[in-house]
Design an enzyme around this catalytic site. Sequence first.
Site, PDB file in Angstrom:
ATOM      1  N   LYS A  97      41.389  55.452  99.625  1.00 34.94           N
ATOM      2  CA  LYS A  97      41.869  54.129 100.024  1.00 34.94           C
ATOM      3  C   LYS A  97      41.324  53.765 101.410  1.00 34.94           C
ATOM      4  O   LYS A  97      40.772  54.611 102.117  1.00 34.94           O
ATOM      5  CB  LYS A  97      43.400  54.141 100.015  1.00 34.94           C
ATOM      6  N   TYR A 137      47.319  48.216  90.282  1.00 33.78           N
ATOM      7  CA  TYR A 137      48.697  48.690  90.479  1.00 33.78           C
ATOM      8  C   TYR A 137      49.697  47.905  89.615  1.00 33.78           C
ATOM      9  O   TYR A 137      50.875  47.819  89.963  1.00 33.78           O
ATOM     10  CB  TYR A 137      49.077  48.569  91.953  1.00 33.78           C
ATOM     11  N   ASN A 200      48.770  56.965 102.359  1.00 31.51           N
ATOM     12  CA  ASN A 200      48.578  58.322 101.814  1.00 31.51           C
ATOM     13  C   ASN A 200      47.150  58.585 101.328  1.00 31.51           C
ATOM     14  O   ASN A 200      46.901  59.524 100.575  1.00 31.51           O
ATOM     15  CB  ASN A 200      49.642  58.644 100.761  1.00 31.51           C
ATOM     16  N   HIS A 203      44.102  57.832  95.868  1.00 32.74           N
ATOM     17  CA  HIS A 203      44.714  57.528  94.572  1.00 32.74           C
ATOM     18  C   HIS A 203      44.111  58.449  93.515  1.00 32.74           C
ATOM     19  O   HIS A 203      42.919  58.743  93.538  1.00 32.74           O
ATOM     20  CB  HIS A 203      44.434  56.077  94.161  1.00 32.74           C
ATOM     21  N   GLU A 214      41.975  53.049  84.110  1.00 32.51           N
ATOM     22  CA  GLU A 214      41.478  52.852  85.473  1.00 32.51           C
ATOM     23  C   GLU A 214      39.961  53.005  85.553  1.00 32.51           C
ATOM     24  O   GLU A 214      39.290  52.249  86.262  1.00 32.51           O
ATOM     25  CB  GLU A 214      42.186  53.830  86.425  1.00 32.51           C
TER      26      GLU A 214
END
Length: 239
Positions: A97, A137, A200, A203, A214
């Site tokens: 990310k 998402y 975080n 992904h 995805e």
Amino acid sequence: MSSQIVRSASRAATARSLLSASKNSRFYSEGRAVSAAAAVTFSGKLPYLVSSFGRAGSSTASRSWLSGAIAIPAAAYTLQEQEVHAAEMERTFIAIKPDGVQRGLISEIISRFERKGFKLVAIKIVVPSKEFAQKHYHDLKERPFFNGLCEFLSSGPVIAMVWEGEGVITYGRKLIGATDPQKSEPGTIRGDLAVVVGRNIIHGSDGPETAKDEIKLWFKPEDLVNYTSNAEKWVYESN
Ligand code: DAT
Ligand code: MG
């Protein structure tokens, strides 16, 4: 070497039965194409495979690349190996990310997957639009953090990747660690490199269906590269 080849041949037999059961001709033909290329590397090194492991039809793809009795059975050997992997290997979608990218953690994260023995089959750097982030998402759209999460994902470059390997979906999640870095074990990516849930850094798909969806969302089928890694026989052989 010869016992290794015998094992490969029996694994290939399993793979072939799997393949014929599923009638998945796409994987099979990709395997042939890659084995033809790989035969260039092996040509001349495994001459004794000529009588034992050559099989009808298996050398067809190699003829345009190579001529001579040595290369053809070598192609048969690599064809069998490729069939095994085509039949068994799963793929997962992994993204670094914007926080991971900005913090200079790209190589650190990639190296954890690479050192494990997983194989990178697609990679790109991209700034997703907010609409794209919302698609990615979509299952979290009712959550209070959804808008902020999508704003964040689309705020800067993301490294989008597809990794391949036995058990890569589940084990990829283990390498990543728990969603909240406060709860991630030390030794995991989030445990070692992140502090709060909203940043975080990585992904990873959470199951086979999500992985499929995805990968399809982020990549075109032709972006995924089929190849035999030199490390594979060392990563996957059993005794
Ligand atoms: P994961 O990324 O481990 O699959 P998830 O799918 O539940 O976790 O959530 C997606 C991302 O949303 C997660 O990586 C960070 C963010 N997120 C999850 N729970 C959150 C929360 N309680 N507050 C803020 N952000 C959250
Ligand atoms: Mg998730």
